[in-house]
Design a protein around this motif. Structure first.
Motif, PDB file in Angstrom:
ATOM      1  N   ASN A 368       0.810  -1.280  -0.034  1.00  0.00           N
ATOM      2  CA  ASN A 368       0.009  -0.001   0.089  1.00  0.00           C
ATOM      3  C   ASN A 368       1.004   1.187   0.162  1.00  0.00           C
ATOM      4  O   ASN A 368       2.093   1.210   0.414  1.00  0.00           O
ATOM      5  CB  ASN A 368      -0.916  -0.066   1.359  1.00  0.00           C
ATOM      6  N   SER A 369       0.307   2.146  -0.307  1.00  0.00           N
ATOM      7  CA  SER A 369       0.941   3.740  -0.307  1.00  0.00           C
ATOM      8  C   SER A 369       1.740   3.878   0.811  1.00  0.00           C
ATOM      9  O   SER A 369       1.043   3.588   2.049  1.00  0.00           O
ATOM     10  CB  SER A 369       0.076   4.678  -0.798  1.00  0.00           C
ATOM     11  N   LEU A 370       2.726   4.593   0.994  1.00  0.00           N
ATOM     12  CA  LEU A 370       3.445   4.965   2.130  1.00  0.00           C
ATOM     13  C   LEU A 370       2.945   6.367   2.601  1.00  0.00           C
ATOM     14  O   LEU A 370       3.309   6.512   3.589  1.00  0.00           O
ATOM     15  CB  LEU A 370       5.048   5.061   1.784  1.00  0.00           C
ATOM     16  N   LEU A 371       1.865   6.885   1.731  1.00  0.00           N
ATOM     17  CA  LEU A 371       1.162   8.085   2.303  1.00  0.00           C
ATOM     18  C   LEU A 371       0.025   7.985   2.760  1.00  0.00           C
ATOM     19  O   LEU A 371      -0.835   7.510   1.984  1.00  0.00           O
ATOM     20  CB  LEU A 371       1.399   9.208   1.162  1.00  0.00           C
ATOM     21  N   LYS A 372       0.012   8.091   4.304  1.00  0.00           N
ATOM     22  CA  LYS A 372      -1.280   8.075   4.796  1.00  0.00           C
ATOM     23  C   LYS A 372      -1.978   9.346   5.320  1.00  0.00           C
ATOM     24  O   LYS A 372      -1.316   9.937   6.094  1.00  0.00           O
ATOM     25  CB  LYS A 372      -1.093   7.162   6.033  1.00  0.00           C
ATOM     26  N   PRO A 373      -3.164   9.862   4.555  1.00  0.00           N
ATOM     27  CA  PRO A 373      -3.592  11.232   4.802  1.00  0.00           C
ATOM     28  C   PRO A 373      -3.924  11.433   6.257  1.00  0.00           C
ATOM     29  O   PRO A 373      -3.498  12.473   6.825  1.00  0.00           O
ATOM     30  CB  PRO A 373      -4.718  11.137   3.913  1.00  0.00           C
ATOM     31  N   LEU A 374      -4.246  10.568   6.865  1.00  0.00           N
ATOM     32  CA  LEU A 374      -4.635  11.016   8.613  1.00  0.00           C
ATOM     33  C   LEU A 374      -3.367  11.177   9.155  1.00  0.00           C
ATOM     34  O   LEU A 374      -3.402  11.895  10.178  1.00  0.00           O
ATOM     35  CB  LEU A 374      -5.719  10.115   9.001  1.00  0.00           C
ATOM     36  N   GLN A 375      -2.479  10.234   9.032  1.00  0.00           N
ATOM     37  CA  GLN A 375      -1.136  10.427   9.654  1.00  0.00           C
ATOM     38  C   GLN A 375      -0.543  11.628   9.241  1.00  0.00           C
ATOM     39  O   GLN A 375       0.232  12.492  10.129  1.00  0.00           O
ATOM     40  CB  GLN A 375      -0.339   9.118   9.179  1.00  0.00           C
ATOM     41  N   LEU A 397      -5.246   4.736   5.993  1.00  0.00           N
ATOM     42  CA  LEU A 397      -5.681   5.868   6.673  1.00  0.00           C
ATOM     43  C   LEU A 397      -6.370   6.907   5.955  1.00  0.00           C
ATOM     44  O   LEU A 397      -6.095   8.151   6.154  1.00  0.00           O
ATOM     45  CB  LEU A 397      -4.714   6.220   8.049  1.00  0.00           C
ATOM     46  N   PRO A 398      -7.101   6.555   4.793  1.00  0.00           N
ATOM     47  CA  PRO A 398      -7.809   7.785   4.030  1.00  0.00           C
ATOM     48  C   PRO A 398      -8.912   8.407   5.025  1.00  0.00           C
ATOM     49  O   PRO A 398      -9.169   8.042   6.219  1.00  0.00           O
ATOM     50  CB  PRO A 398      -8.485   6.862   3.029  1.00  0.00           C
ATOM     51  N   ILE A 399      -9.164   9.803   4.390  1.00  0.00           N
ATOM     52  CA  ILE A 399     -10.324  10.545   5.063  1.00  0.00           C
ATOM     53  C   ILE A 399     -11.427  10.149   4.698  1.00  0.00           C
ATOM     54  O   ILE A 399     -11.856  10.064   3.513  1.00  0.00           O
ATOM     55  CB  ILE A 399      -9.791  12.232   4.706  1.00  0.00           C
ATOM     56  N   ASN A 407     -25.082  11.718  -0.744  1.00  0.00           N
ATOM     57  CA  ASN A 407     -24.842  11.122   0.736  1.00  0.00           C
ATOM     58  C   ASN A 407     -24.229   9.471  -0.034  1.00  0.00           C
ATOM     59  O   ASN A 407     -24.460   8.717   1.021  1.00  0.00           O
ATOM     60  CB  ASN A 407     -26.066  10.511   1.460  1.00  0.00           C
ATOM     61  N   GLN A 408     -23.542   9.463  -0.913  1.00  0.00           N
ATOM     62  CA  GLN A 408     -22.587   8.403  -1.252  1.00  0.00           C
ATOM     63  C   GLN A 408     -21.337   8.442  -0.270  1.00  0.00           C
ATOM     64  O   GLN A 408     -20.694   9.445  -0.661  1.00  0.00           O
ATOM     65  CB  GLN A 408     -22.335   8.177  -2.520  1.00  0.00           C
ATOM     66  N   ARG A 409     -20.959   7.496   0.178  1.00  0.00           N
ATOM     67  CA  ARG A 409     -19.439   7.556   0.745  1.00  0.00           C
ATOM     68  C   ARG A 409     -18.297   7.222   0.113  1.00  0.00           C
ATOM     69  O   ARG A 409     -18.376   6.632  -0.797  1.00  0.00           O
ATOM     70  CB  ARG A 409     -19.584   6.380   1.916  1.00  0.00           C
ATOM     71  N   VAL A 410     -17.247   7.864   0.677  1.00  0.00           N
ATOM     72  CA  VAL A 410     -16.070   8.027  -0.372  1.00  0.00           C
ATOM     73  C   VAL A 410     -14.862   7.777   0.987  1.00  0.00           C
ATOM     74  O   VAL A 410     -14.909   8.296   1.662  1.00  0.00           O
ATOM     75  CB  VAL A 410     -15.854   8.943  -1.261  1.00  0.00           C
ATOM     76  N   TYR A 411     -13.737   7.229   0.336  1.00  0.00           N
ATOM     77  CA  TYR A 411     -12.251   7.692   0.967  1.00  0.00           C
ATOM     78  C   TYR A 411     -11.522   8.423   0.197  1.00  0.00           C
ATOM     79  O   TYR A 411     -11.608   8.294  -1.040  1.00  0.00           O
ATOM     80  CB  TYR A 411     -11.644   6.141   1.079  1.00  0.00           C
ATOM     81  N   LEU A 412     -10.913   9.339   0.823  1.00  0.00           N
ATOM     82  CA  LEU A 412     -10.126  10.510   0.059  1.00  0.00           C
ATOM     83  C   LEU A 412      -8.821  10.255   0.370  1.00  0.00           C
ATOM     84  O   LEU A 412      -8.163  10.161   1.513  1.00  0.00           O
ATOM     85  CB  LEU A 412     -10.528  11.974   0.621  1.00  0.00           C
TER      86      LEU A 412
END
Length: 531
Positions: A368-375, A397-399, A407-412
């Motif tokens: 997985n990517s080394l970049l974790k948004p929430l981190q 750890l996406p947003i 009202n559809q859910r997404v990860y950013l």
């Protein structure tokens, strides 16, 4: 592919200091622009060869640092404070024999011949990048392993710069050519950039290596390649990628029947597809607001413009058609959408058949990517509530976000990229020309002064993209919609009630509006989610 034992080059590694940018006091990089324009056709004809020898050199030069870390002997070149300009350089010969590539020993008196190409490859600031990687959690052993086993893969650059790009086979790193002045800027700010990454939350992309490549016996052939962490690895199963600058002129992708275009979207595309933005939890919104504000102020003080916020969106609800445009129900538009959907389906089926006939790594085996948004922004959430045993989300750890009005859910996923372009005299002249030829819209072009660029991109992000959800952030779903992406979780759309704190918090408010909600759902069922 030749084995590594046949590729060891015994030519000695030399050290030196890169010269400073003599054009910097004049705020002019015209020679660098001209040189890049001249080099580009030649380099494009050698892109495969460059990738092969560069991969070997990265492993070889890094091994020189890691081999005996406790046996360092002070050299005559490095002075404290100049480590960012230090380079380790080695010469390589690539022999083309029966369409096979092989690196052999190199001697100054060798005849180059028609079947060999000679390179000089330098690792710039090797000790600084070595420490930077360790400090941001990248093991140098793992970094070396990413380049050790397989050739670099050429990838198409969707931008207009003409730079060519590679990625590692494990998908973790992107390599991209830089202008000479961009490479020198990265060297100049490297120490401060290092501190930015380790001392405060930042969305800056992670530059983890810088190299120069020179074709020996070819005049003016030196060019630079930066290595950065790949923010959007294939394992994330991202549906859409937007390159956002806050500009509206020439910021719309050319729509056609190619699914790949969903990864080459721009500002106007975002406003078309998400006219009401994406709601995110209030605590994350305010933290993101602060982090992005700080980041673009740092870039403004460095006189940097034309950077982008890359936004990747992974959809959890809805259908593939929802990724493209709202679906009209009747008329010619409906017919067009049906044809469009069939074309996408055929293209995806063709891709599946093509991939099955050629060797390809299973996405589940990719890192997985080394970049974790929430981190990256230094924020925490209830992972049990928002990730619900989704292994990809838990690892990256996406947003969490909810598309406004649908009202559809997404990860950013997001990061700031291409942050080595300064507002030099060329860009200043370009802006003045736009001001004369298009006075009413010149501020909407991609390149404007740093102060205005900061205001524009910040306003765009927090008025059109990210919306503070406040108390209106109901995450749980109980409908039977099949997620667009396979989350390896058959019950991904259902959350245990014991973890559903947001629903408990708003339970009373929902009861008060239950009748009104039912009435609205019968009249506008396409835009309402049944919780």
């Amino acid at each position: 592919m030749a084995s590594n034992s046949n590729q060891i080059n015994t030519d000695a590694i030399s050290e030196g200091l890169h010269s400073k940018d003599i054009w910097k006091p004049f705020n002019c990089h015209l020679p660098s622009y001209l040189k890049s324009s001249i080099q580009l056709p030649f380099l494009n004809s050698k892109i495969s060869i460059i990738g092969r020898v560069l991969r070997h050199a990265i492993v070889d030069l890094l091994y020189n640092i890691t081999k005996h870390p406790n046996e360092y002997i002070e050299n005559e070149t490095t002075i404290i404070g100049t480590e960012h300009r230090l380079y380790h350089s080695r010469r390589y010969r690539l022999k083309l024999q029966s369409n096979k590539f092989q690196l052999s020993k190199l001697h100054d008196d060798d005849d180059n011949g028609d079947d060999a190409i000679e390179f000089e490859i330098s690792s710039i600031a090797p000790t600084v990048f070595y420490k930077l990687r360790e400090d941001i959690g990248i093991s140098n052993i793992d970094f070396r392993r990413s380049f050790s086993k397989h050739h670099l893969q050429e990838i198409k650059n969707p931008g207009k710069s003409g730079a060519f790009m590679y990625k590692t086979f494990d998908d973790l790193y992107i390599l991209k050519t830089l202008h000479g002045y961009e490479a020198r800027l990265l060297m100049e700010i490297l120490s401060g950039y290092h501190l930015q990454l380790v001392q405060r939350p930042t969305l800056f992309n992670r530059y983890v290596g810088l190299y120069s490549v020179r074709f020996r016996r070819v005049v003016s052939s030196t060019f630079y390649i930066a290595i950065a962490a790949n923010a959007f690895t294939s394992s994330l199963k991202i549906n859409q990628i937007f390159d956002l600058k806050g500009s509206t002129i020439k910021r719309k992708s050319q729509r056609n029947l190619c699914p790949d275009k969903l990864h080459h979207l721009k500002d106007v595309d975002f406003m078309d597809l998400y006219p009401n933005g994406i709601r995110i939890p209030s605590n994350i919104y305010h933290r993101l607001h602060t982090v992005i504000s700080n980041d673009i102020k740092v870039l403004k003080k460095l006189n940097i413009v034309d950077f982008s916020v890359l936004l990747g969106i992974r959809h959890l609800d809805g259908s593939n058609n929802d990724l493209i445009q709202p679906q009209p129900s009747t008329g010619v538009a409906a017919l067009f959408n049906t044809i469009h959907s069939l074309a996408l389906l055929c293209a995806q089926t063709h891709d599946c058949h093509s991939s099955s006939s050629s060797p390809r790594m299973d996405l589940t085996s990719l890192s997985n990517s080394l970049l974790k948004p929430l981190q990256m922004i230094g924020e925490n959430i209830d992972t049990n509530l928002f990730y619900n045993n989704d292994s990809i989300a838990c690892a990256t750890l996406p947003i969490p976000g909810i598309i406004n009005h649908t009202n559809q859910r997404v990860y950013l996923y997001l990061c700031i990229v291409d942050m080595l372009q300064q507002f030099d005299c060329r860009k200043c002249l370009e802006q003045k020309f736009k001001k004369i030829t298009d006075p009413n819209r010149y501020q909407q072009y991609s390149t404007i002064e740093p102060d205005e660029y900061e205001k524009r991109i910040f306003k765009f992000l927090f008025e059109n993209v990210f919306i503070d959800a406040g108390d209106n952030f109901l995450w749980a779903r109980t409908d039977d919609n099949k997620p667009i992406t396979d989350n390896n979780n058959n019950n991904n759309n259902e959350l245990p009630m014991k973890n559903n704190r947001y629903i408990k918090k708003t339970h009373t408010r929902r009861r008060r509006h239950s009748i009104q909600h039912h009435e609205n759902s019968t009249s506008n069922s396409d835009n309402v989610v049944d919780f």
